[in-house]
Enzyme design. Structure first.
Site, mmCIF file in Angstrom:
data_model
loop_
_atom_site.group_PDB
_atom_site.id
_atom_site.type_symbol
_atom_site.label_atom_id
_atom_site.label_comp_id
_atom_site.label_asym_id
_atom_site.label_seq_id
_atom_site.Cartn_x
_atom_site.Cartn_y
_atom_site.Cartn_z
ATOM 1 N N LYS A 1 0.812 -1.221 0.000
ATOM 2 C CA LYS A 1 0.000 0.000 0.000
ATOM 3 C C LYS A 1 0.849 1.277 0.000
ATOM 4 O O LYS A 1 0.428 2.296 -0.534
ATOM 5 C CB LYS A 1 -0.963 0.015 1.182
ATOM 6 C CG LYS A 1 -2.142 -0.926 0.981
ATOM 7 C CD LYS A 1 -3.269 -0.623 1.939
ATOM 8 C CE LYS A 1 -4.490 -1.459 1.629
ATOM 9 N NZ LYS A 1 -4.304 -2.890 2.002
ATOM 10 N N GLU B 1 -10.348 7.371 3.993
ATOM 11 C CA GLU B 1 -11.077 6.511 4.916
ATOM 12 C C GLU B 1 -10.268 5.241 5.095
ATOM 13 O O GLU B 1 -9.402 4.927 4.270
ATOM 14 C CB GLU B 1 -12.458 6.168 4.372
ATOM 15 C CG GLU B 1 -12.482 5.108 3.276
ATOM 16 C CD GLU B 1 -11.838 5.581 1.984
ATOM 17 O OE1 GLU B 1 -11.921 6.785 1.690
ATOM 18 O OE2 GLU B 1 -11.249 4.738 1.288
ATOM 19 N N SER C 1 1.598 -9.709 -1.233
ATOM 20 C CA SER C 1 1.264 -8.290 -1.053
ATOM 21 C C SER C 1 1.653 -7.739 0.318
ATOM 22 O O SER C 1 1.910 -6.548 0.456
ATOM 23 C CB SER C 1 -0.223 -8.063 -1.321
ATOM 24 O OG SER C 1 -1.013 -8.924 -0.530
HETATM 25 C C1 LIG Z 1 -5.122 -3.933 1.569
HETATM 26 C C2 LIG Z 1 -4.411 -5.177 1.258
HETATM 27 C C3 LIG Z 1 -4.788 -5.995 0.169
HETATM 28 C C4 LIG Z 1 -5.978 -5.703 -0.695
HETATM 29 O O1 LIG Z 1 -5.910 -4.537 -1.448
HETATM 30 P P1 LIG Z 1 -5.735 -4.535 -3.011
HETATM 31 O O2 LIG Z 1 -6.042 -3.130 -3.402
HETATM 32 O O3 LIG Z 1 -6.706 -5.522 -3.588
HETATM 33 O O4 LIG Z 1 -4.342 -4.922 -3.306
HETATM 34 C C5 LIG Z 1 -4.036 -7.124 -0.113
HETATM 35 N N1 LIG Z 1 -2.981 -7.453 0.650
HETATM 36 C C6 LIG Z 1 -2.591 -6.714 1.708
HETATM 37 C C7 LIG Z 1 -1.418 -7.159 2.497
HETATM 38 C C8 LIG Z 1 -3.291 -5.552 2.048
HETATM 39 O O5 LIG Z 1 -2.901 -4.826 3.107
#
Ligand SMILES: *Cc1c(COP(=O)(O)O)cnc(C)c1O
Length: 405
Positions: A101, A123, A388
Site C-alpha cells: 500500500k 477513509e 502483497s
Molecule cells: C489492503 C491489502 C490488500 C488488498 O488490497 P488490493 O487493493 O486488492 O491490493 C491485499 N494485501 C494486503 C497485504 C493488504 O494490506
C-alpha cells in the site's frame, strides 16, 4: 500482443480513456463540485507526475525510504514438496510498513506536496490504508485526517494506535452501521469542503477517475521490478502470475508488467465461507454491473441494489466491488479471476510459514493458496505469486481462531 481486439503494446497509455473509462467501467460519478476536484487532480497528475523531477523524487524515496526494489524469492522447499512446478514470490511484504500500500500512498502524498496541498484525507476499514497514508503524511510533513467507523476503531486498536503515533487525526464516524461505507461517505463529504487545501487519497484502484489509473501507475513498480528480476533469475518469463484482489491494487501493480506478455494472469478473490451472498467478497465472480463510491464496475448487490454485505477472513479483501480495470480485464478474458475459500487460505498461510520462513498476510495467503493449486494442476512450469504483505498484523486473529498448527 493483440488479445480479443485490444493491442496490449499500447494498452497502458490507452486505458483508461480521456473520460476515465476502461471500456464501460470507471468514470466519475460524483457531485459537480467533486468533479471539479477530480479534474484538478487529473491535470496535476498528467503534468506533475510525468515530469522527470517528480519521477526522480519518487524513485529516490522508493530506494532510500521504502526499501525498494523488493526481491523476488524462489520458494524452493515449497516447490519441491509440490512436484516440479517452480513457485516464486514478489516480496511486497518487505516494503516499509509491511505491504504494497505504501507504493501508492507515497506517490499520492508526493503529488499532494507538489500541488501545494497541506492535508491528505482518506477513509480506512481495517486500518491498513490509514497506516500507510499516515506514514506518507509524516514523511512529507502533511496533515492527515483518517475517517474510520466506530466499529472498526474498536476492532483495529493496534492500527488506530499506529496512525495516532504517526501523527494522524483519526476521525470517528458514528452514524449508520459505523463501518467502511459510512467512513467513505464522510471522507468524501469532508473532501468536498476542503479540496482547496487537501487531497483525497484512495486506498486501491477504486473510486472516481483518475484514482484507478493513478493508483495502478504508482503500483506498476511491482510488475516492472518483478518482470526484470524474474528474467534475470531464470532467463525467461513466468508461465503464470497470481495476485489476490480486494480493490485490486496489488494485483494491478503486478499485472501491468505482464499484460503484453504470453503469461497466464490470475486474480484471486475471497470465497470466504461459501457462495451465499454475505459469506464471501468475490464481486467479479458473482457480482453485476453497478455504480458505487463514484465509479462503475462489477459489484455485489443486495435485494435493493445497494452494495451487499460481504465477508472474508482477510479484512483487506472484504469490499463489495473491485476496481473498474479488473471488471474490464475480466470481461476481455485477459485476466482469469478465480476464488479460494477461507480454509484453503489458512492452510496456505501455515504452509508458506513452515516451508519458507515467510509469514504472509491473510490477504496474500489467498494468492499463495491459488499458486499451490496451480502448481498441482500445471505439472511443469513456473508461477510468480505477489506476496502483497506480511502477516504480523494477523497474528492475534490467527492464534485466537485457528491456534498454532
Ligand atoms: C489492503 C491489502 C490488500 C488488498 O488490497 P488490493 O487493493 O486488492 O491490493 C491485499 N494485501 C494486503 C497485504 C493488504 O494490506
Amino acid at each position: 500482443m493483440i488479445f480479443n481486439g485490444i493491442d496490449f503494446d499500447t494498452y497502458l497509455k490507452k486505458f483508461p480513456d480521456d473520460k476515465g473509462y476502461f471500456g464501460k467501467y470507471g468514470g466519475v460519478y460524483v457531485s459537480e463540485e467533486l468533479k471539479r476536484a477530480m479534474m484538478e487532480i487529473t491535470e496535476a497528475y498528467f503534468t506533475i507526475c510525468k515530469s522527470s523531477k517528480f519521477i526522480g523524487d519518487l524513485r529516490r524515496i522508493r530506494r532510500e525510504f521504502q526499501g525498494r526494489p523488493t526481491p523476488v524469492s524462489h520458494l524452493e522447499r515449497l516447490s519441491c514438496k509440490l512436484g516440479s512446478v517452480q513457485l516464486y514470490a514478489k516480496r511486497e511484504d518487505l516494503n516499509h510498513t509491511g505491504a504494497h500500500k505504501l507504493n501508492h500512498c507515497m506517490g499520492e502524498a508526493l503529488l499532494a506536496k507538489y500541488m501545494g496541498k497541506k492535508k491528505v484525507i482518506a477513509e480506512t476499514g481495517a486500518g491498513q490504508h490509514g497506516v500507510a497514508l499516515a506514514t506518507a503524511a509524516a514523511y512529507f510533513g502533511l496533515e492527515c485526517d483518517i475517517y474510520m467507523g466506530t466499529v472498526d476503531i474498536k476492532k483495529q486498536a493496534p492500527n488506530v494506535a499506529r496512525m495516532k503515533i504517526l501523527g494522524a487525526n483519526v476521525v470517528e464516524v458514528k452514524h449508520g452501521l459505523a463501518t467502511l461505507k459510512e467512513a467513505v461517505d464522510d471522507a468524501f463529504a469532508a473532501y468536498a469542503k476542503e479540496y482547496k487545501d487537501a487531497i483525497y487519497c484512495i486506498g486501491s484502484v477504486l473510486g472516481p477517475h483518475p484514482f484507478p489509473m493513478m493508483v495502478r501507475d504508482f503500483q506498476s513498480v511491482v510488475g516492472i521490478e518483478a518482470r526484470e528480476q524474474f528474467m534475470a533469475m531464470t532467463g525467461e518469463l513466468p508461465d503464470a502470475i497470481v495476485a489476490c484482489v480486494g480493490g485490486g491494487s496489488n494485483a494491478m501493480g503486478l499485472f501491468s508488467g505482464f499484460l503484453n506478455d504470453p503469461v497466464d494472469i490470475y486474480g484471486i478473490e475471497p470465497l470466504g465461507r461459501g457462495t451465499a451472498l454475505g459469506d464471501h467478497a468475490a464481486s467479479l465472480q458473482y457480482g453485476e454491473e453497478g455504480i458505487m463510491h463514484g465509479f462503475n464496475s462489477i459489484m455485489l448487490k443486495d435485494e435493493n441494489g445497494d452494495p451487499a454485505p460481504v465477508y472474508s477472513v482477510a479484512s483487506g479483501l472484504d469490499y463489495p466491488s473491485s476496481g473498474p480495470e479488473h471488471a474490464f480485464l475480466h470481461d476481455l478474458g485477459r485476466v482469469k479471476y478465480d476464488v479460494v475459500n477461507d480454509e484453503e487460505t489458512i492452510d496456505a498461510f501455515f504452509e508458506l510459514s513452515r516451508m519458507e520462513g515467510i509469514i504472509p498476510a491473510i490477504e496474500s495467503a489467498h494468492a499463495v493458496a491459488y499458486g499451490i493449486k496451480l502448481a498441482k494442476k500445471m505439472g511443469k512450469g513456473s508461477v510468480l505469486i505477489n506476496l502483497s504483505g506480511r502477516g504480523d498484523k494477523d497474528m492475534d486473529y490467527i492464534i485466537e481462531n485457528y491456534g498454532i498448527r
